[in-house]
Write a protein that holds these residues in place. Sequence first.
Motif, PDB file in Angstrom:
ATOM      1  N   PHE A 158       0.823  -1.209   0.000  1.00  0.00           N
ATOM      2  CA  PHE A 158       0.000   0.000   0.000  1.00  0.00           C
ATOM      3  C   PHE A 158       0.859   1.262   0.000  1.00  0.00           C
ATOM      4  CE2 PHE A 158      -3.176  -3.052   1.538  1.00  0.00           C
ATOM      5  CZ  PHE A 158      -4.228  -2.741   0.703  1.00  0.00           C
ATOM      6  N   ALA A 159       2.065   1.180   0.553  1.00  0.00           N
ATOM      7  CA  ALA A 159       2.974   2.328   0.559  1.00  0.00           C
ATOM      8  C   ALA A 159       3.860   2.376  -0.677  1.00  0.00           C
ATOM      9  CB  ALA A 159       3.838   2.284   1.823  1.00  0.00           C
ATOM     10  N   GLU A 160       4.296   1.206  -1.141  1.00  0.00           N
ATOM     11  CA  GLU A 160       5.309   1.156  -2.200  1.00  0.00           C
ATOM     12  C   GLU A 160       4.754   0.755  -3.564  1.00  0.00           C
ATOM     13  OE1 GLU A 160       8.378   2.077  -1.619  1.00  0.00           O
ATOM     14  OE2 GLU A 160       8.137   2.314   0.542  1.00  0.00           O
ATOM     15  N   GLY A 161       3.505   0.300  -3.597  1.00  0.00           N
ATOM     16  CA  GLY A 161       2.940  -0.189  -4.846  1.00  0.00           C
ATOM     17  C   GLY A 161       3.089  -1.686  -5.001  1.00  0.00           C
ATOM     18  N   ILE A 162       4.225  -2.218  -4.531  1.00  0.00           N
ATOM     19  CA  ILE A 162       4.479  -3.654  -4.638  1.00  0.00           C
ATOM     20  C   ILE A 162       5.479  -4.055  -3.574  1.00  0.00           C
ATOM     21  CG2 ILE A 162       6.374  -3.409  -6.306  1.00  0.00           C
ATOM     22  CD1 ILE A 162       5.162  -5.948  -7.729  1.00  0.00           C
ATOM     23  N   ALA A 163       5.342  -5.276  -3.079  1.00  0.00           N
ATOM     24  CA  ALA A 163       6.303  -5.853  -2.135  1.00  0.00           C
ATOM     25  C   ALA A 163       6.266  -7.361  -2.310  1.00  0.00           C
ATOM     26  CB  ALA A 163       5.974  -5.463  -0.689  1.00  0.00           C
ATOM     27  N   VAL A 164       7.342  -8.028  -1.901  1.00  0.00           N
ATOM     28  CA  VAL A 164       7.506  -9.450  -2.169  1.00  0.00           C
ATOM     29  C   VAL A 164       7.812 -10.213  -0.889  1.00  0.00           C
ATOM     30  CG1 VAL A 164       8.850 -11.168  -3.450  1.00  0.00           C
ATOM     31  CG2 VAL A 164       8.385  -8.947  -4.491  1.00  0.00           C
ATOM     32  N   ASN A 165       7.102 -11.299  -0.683  1.00  0.00           N
ATOM     33  CA  ASN A 165       7.450 -12.295   0.326  1.00  0.00           C
ATOM     34  C   ASN A 165       8.355 -13.316  -0.348  1.00  0.00           C
ATOM     35  OD1 ASN A 165       7.601 -14.405   2.148  1.00  0.00           O
ATOM     36  ND2 ASN A 165       5.388 -14.719   2.328  1.00  0.00           N
ATOM     37  N   LEU A 166       9.554 -13.523   0.173  1.00  0.00           N
ATOM     38  CA  LEU A 166      10.493 -14.457  -0.442  1.00  0.00           C
ATOM     39  C   LEU A 166      10.136 -15.915  -0.167  1.00  0.00           C
ATOM     40  CD1 LEU A 166      13.896 -12.618   0.085  1.00  0.00           C
ATOM     41  CD2 LEU A 166      12.330 -12.543  -1.862  1.00  0.00           C
ATOM     42  N   ALA A 167       8.974 -16.153   0.395  1.00  0.00           N
ATOM     43  CA  ALA A 167       8.421 -17.504   0.553  1.00  0.00           C
ATOM     44  C   ALA A 167       6.921 -17.378   0.296  1.00  0.00           C
ATOM     45  CB  ALA A 167       8.741 -18.073   1.931  1.00  0.00           C
ATOM     46  N   GLY A 168       6.101 -18.103   1.036  1.00  0.00           N
ATOM     47  CA  GLY A 168       4.657 -17.945   0.946  1.00  0.00           C
ATOM     48  C   GLY A 168       4.034 -18.627  -0.258  1.00  0.00           C
ATOM     49  N   GLY A 169       2.758 -18.344  -0.455  1.00  0.00           N
ATOM     50  CA  GLY A 169       1.992 -19.013  -1.502  1.00  0.00           C
ATOM     51  C   GLY A 169       1.533 -20.395  -1.090  1.00  0.00           C
ATOM     52  N   THR A 170       1.231 -20.562   0.197  1.00  0.00           N
ATOM     53  CA  THR A 170       0.877 -21.881   0.749  1.00  0.00           C
ATOM     54  C   THR A 170      -0.631 -22.122   0.577  1.00  0.00           C
ATOM     55  OG1 THR A 170       0.889 -20.788   2.921  1.00  0.00           O
ATOM     56  CG2 THR A 170       2.828 -22.058   2.312  1.00  0.00           C
ATOM     57  N   HIS A 171      -1.008 -22.349  -0.679  1.00  0.00           N
ATOM     58  CA  HIS A 171      -2.410 -22.310  -1.082  1.00  0.00           C
ATOM     59  C   HIS A 171      -3.144 -23.637  -0.954  1.00  0.00           C
ATOM     60  CE1 HIS A 171      -1.110 -23.297  -5.522  1.00  0.00           C
ATOM     61  NE2 HIS A 171      -0.429 -23.989  -4.631  1.00  0.00           N
ATOM     62  N   HIS A 172      -2.475 -24.699  -0.505  1.00  0.00           N
ATOM     63  CA  HIS A 172      -3.166 -25.982  -0.324  1.00  0.00           C
ATOM     64  C   HIS A 172      -3.692 -26.170   1.103  1.00  0.00           C
ATOM     65  CE1 HIS A 172      -1.966 -27.045  -4.295  1.00  0.00           C
ATOM     66  NE2 HIS A 172      -0.682 -27.184  -3.999  1.00  0.00           N
ATOM     67  N   ALA A 173      -3.382 -25.257   2.009  1.00  0.00           N
ATOM     68  CA  ALA A 173      -3.855 -25.373   3.391  1.00  0.00           C
ATOM     69  C   ALA A 173      -5.330 -24.995   3.479  1.00  0.00           C
ATOM     70  CB  ALA A 173      -3.027 -24.485   4.312  1.00  0.00           C
ATOM     71  N   TYR A 174      -6.121 -25.872   4.085  1.00  0.00           N
ATOM     72  CA  TYR A 174      -7.548 -25.638   4.331  1.00  0.00           C
ATOM     73  C   TYR A 174      -7.745 -24.992   5.700  1.00  0.00           C
ATOM     74  CZ  TYR A 174      -9.072 -28.485   0.318  1.00  0.00           C
ATOM     75  OH  TYR A 174      -9.317 -28.974  -0.947  1.00  0.00           O
ATOM     76  N   ALA A 175      -8.981 -24.662   6.006  1.00  0.00           N
ATOM     77  CA  ALA A 175      -9.271 -24.044   7.297  1.00  0.00           C
ATOM     78  C   ALA A 175      -8.903 -24.944   8.459  1.00  0.00           C
ATOM     79  CB  ALA A 175     -10.754 -23.667   7.368  1.00  0.00           C
ATOM     80  N   ASN A 176      -9.040 -26.259   8.262  1.00  0.00           N
ATOM     81  CA  ASN A 176      -8.870 -27.188   9.380  1.00  0.00           C
ATOM     82  C   ASN A 176      -7.785 -28.235   9.154  1.00  0.00           C
ATOM     83  OD1 ASN A 176     -10.176 -28.582   7.365  1.00  0.00           O
ATOM     84  ND2 ASN A 176     -11.619 -29.622   8.727  1.00  0.00           N
ATOM     85  N   ARG A 177      -6.990 -28.090   8.100  1.00  0.00           N
ATOM     86  CA  ARG A 177      -5.939 -29.064   7.837  1.00  0.00           C
ATOM     87  C   ARG A 177      -4.933 -28.511   6.833  1.00  0.00           C
ATOM     88  NH1 ARG A 177      -7.092 -31.830   2.882  1.00  0.00           N
ATOM     89  NH2 ARG A 177      -9.244 -31.487   2.179  1.00  0.00           N
ATOM     90  N   GLY A 178      -3.729 -29.063   6.894  1.00  0.00           N
ATOM     91  CA  GLY A 178      -2.708 -28.718   5.926  1.00  0.00           C
ATOM     92  C   GLY A 178      -2.603 -29.778   4.851  1.00  0.00           C
ATOM     93  N   ALA A 179      -1.908 -29.420   3.773  1.00  0.00           N
ATOM     94  CA  ALA A 179      -1.721 -30.363   2.665  1.00  0.00           C
ATOM     95  C   ALA A 179      -0.658 -29.806   1.728  1.00  0.00           C
ATOM     96  CB  ALA A 179      -3.020 -30.583   1.889  1.00  0.00           C
ATOM     97  N   GLY A 180      -0.028 -30.689   0.970  1.00  0.00           N
ATOM     98  CA  GLY A 180       0.855 -30.255  -0.101  1.00  0.00           C
ATOM     99  C   GLY A 180       1.931 -29.266   0.316  1.00  0.00           C
ATOM    100  N   PHE A 181       2.621 -29.556   1.427  1.00  0.00           N
ATOM    101  CA  PHE A 181       3.691 -28.706   1.953  1.00  0.00           C
ATOM    102  C   PHE A 181       3.175 -27.366   2.467  1.00  0.00           C
ATOM    103  CE2 PHE A 181       5.642 -31.184  -1.622  1.00  0.00           C
ATOM    104  CZ  PHE A 181       6.279 -32.120  -0.816  1.00  0.00           C
ATOM    105  N   CYS A 182       1.887 -27.271   2.777  1.00  0.00           N
ATOM    106  CA  CYS A 182       1.278 -26.027   3.256  1.00  0.00           C
ATOM    107  C   CYS A 182       0.605 -26.281   4.603  1.00  0.00           C
ATOM    108  CB  CYS A 182       0.233 -25.523   2.261  1.00  0.00           C
ATOM    109  SG  CYS A 182       0.868 -25.261   0.581  1.00  0.00           S
ATOM    110  N   VAL A 183       0.960 -25.485   5.593  1.00  0.00           N
ATOM    111  CA  VAL A 183       0.393 -25.619   6.941  1.00  0.00           C
ATOM    112  C   VAL A 183      -0.697 -24.582   7.172  1.00  0.00           C
ATOM    113  CG1 VAL A 183       0.917 -25.612   9.415  1.00  0.00           C
ATOM    114  CG2 VAL A 183       2.585 -26.541   7.784  1.00  0.00           C
ATOM    115  N   PHE A 184      -0.374 -23.311   6.951  1.00  0.00           N
ATOM    116  CA  PHE A 184      -1.332 -22.209   7.070  1.00  0.00           C
ATOM    117  C   PHE A 184      -1.455 -21.519   5.715  1.00  0.00           C
ATOM    118  CE2 PHE A 184       0.610 -22.117  11.485  1.00  0.00           C
ATOM    119  CZ  PHE A 184      -0.421 -22.831  12.072  1.00  0.00           C
ATOM    120  N   ASN A 185      -2.628 -21.008   5.418  1.00  0.00           N
ATOM    121  CA  ASN A 185      -2.887 -20.381   4.124  1.00  0.00           C
ATOM    122  C   ASN A 185      -2.601 -18.886   4.231  1.00  0.00           C
ATOM    123  OD1 ASN A 185      -4.291 -19.222   1.776  1.00  0.00           O
ATOM    124  ND2 ASN A 185      -5.025 -21.318   1.496  1.00  0.00           N
TER     125      ASN A 185
END
Length: 282
Positions: free
Chosen positions: A83-110
């Motif tokens: 919001f301040a710079e226009g763009i910023a990067v997380n050098l990890a993240g994208g853990t999109h297989h984690a569900y509300a109540n379980r992890g999957a596919g190398f993802c713990v939290f979404n």
Amino acid sequence: MIKYRMIREGAERSLPELEFHEAMPASDGELALAHHPEYVMRVSRGELSPAEQREIGFPWTPEMVERSRRSSGATIAACRAAFAEGIAVNLAGGTHHAYANRGAGFCVFNDSAVAARLMQAEQRASRVAIVDLDVHQGNGTASILARDDSIFTLSLHGENNYPFEKERSDLDVALPDGAGDADYLAALAPALDRLQSEFAPQLLIYLAGADPHEGDRLGKMKLSMQGLAARDQAVFSFARQHKIPVAVTMAGGYGREIEQTVAVHLQTIKLANLHARGWNDG
């Protein structure tokens, strides 16, 4: 896991003008914006069953919990910085297989779902779009946000790739095995147009997966380095055209040669840096 260290070292070496910040771990309350509190508690206490750990893909350790919290915390920080710079990067993240109540596919939290809802709670944006260009469908994200009309989930992915039972995103674009640069870019452009016409987001969380690359062991697609650059530029140009802040996450990448995967991620970071210059120049 070594790719994350290599990305950090490569970014520091090739882009010395970047500012690097260590992310704070996401709190229980922040994680509860997208996850059942009981699941967060069991992860934190090491109470996951062997079957649950197998579905995630690695065993429970205190370090695993800390890393998972910080991965979400880094996407939160990237959103705030965007919001301040226009763009910023997380050098990890994208853990999109984690569900509300379980992890999957190398993802713990979404991390994307957590960060999107926190940005809304902080009243930074009311409409958030998650643009998932990892080669695998963001099934956990789609599930968590299925009944949330204030967050738009867009996923371009391989129709015959993991997860084999897909969830329903707001916009799913399934591509065949062997899809190359032209096919991919031809599918991405109308998807972004539809995102804008139907939703007009105020923040993008962009999962810039390296796994559509032709050298990826798990991707089944044939995108070249040039094609992936065009993909990133399409997203960044879309964001700049509509003045939308962008938080980028690395998501997946499983190259036959790890250096190829790192090169794809570093290319994304370099293009993000150019986008930031353009944003700040008006």
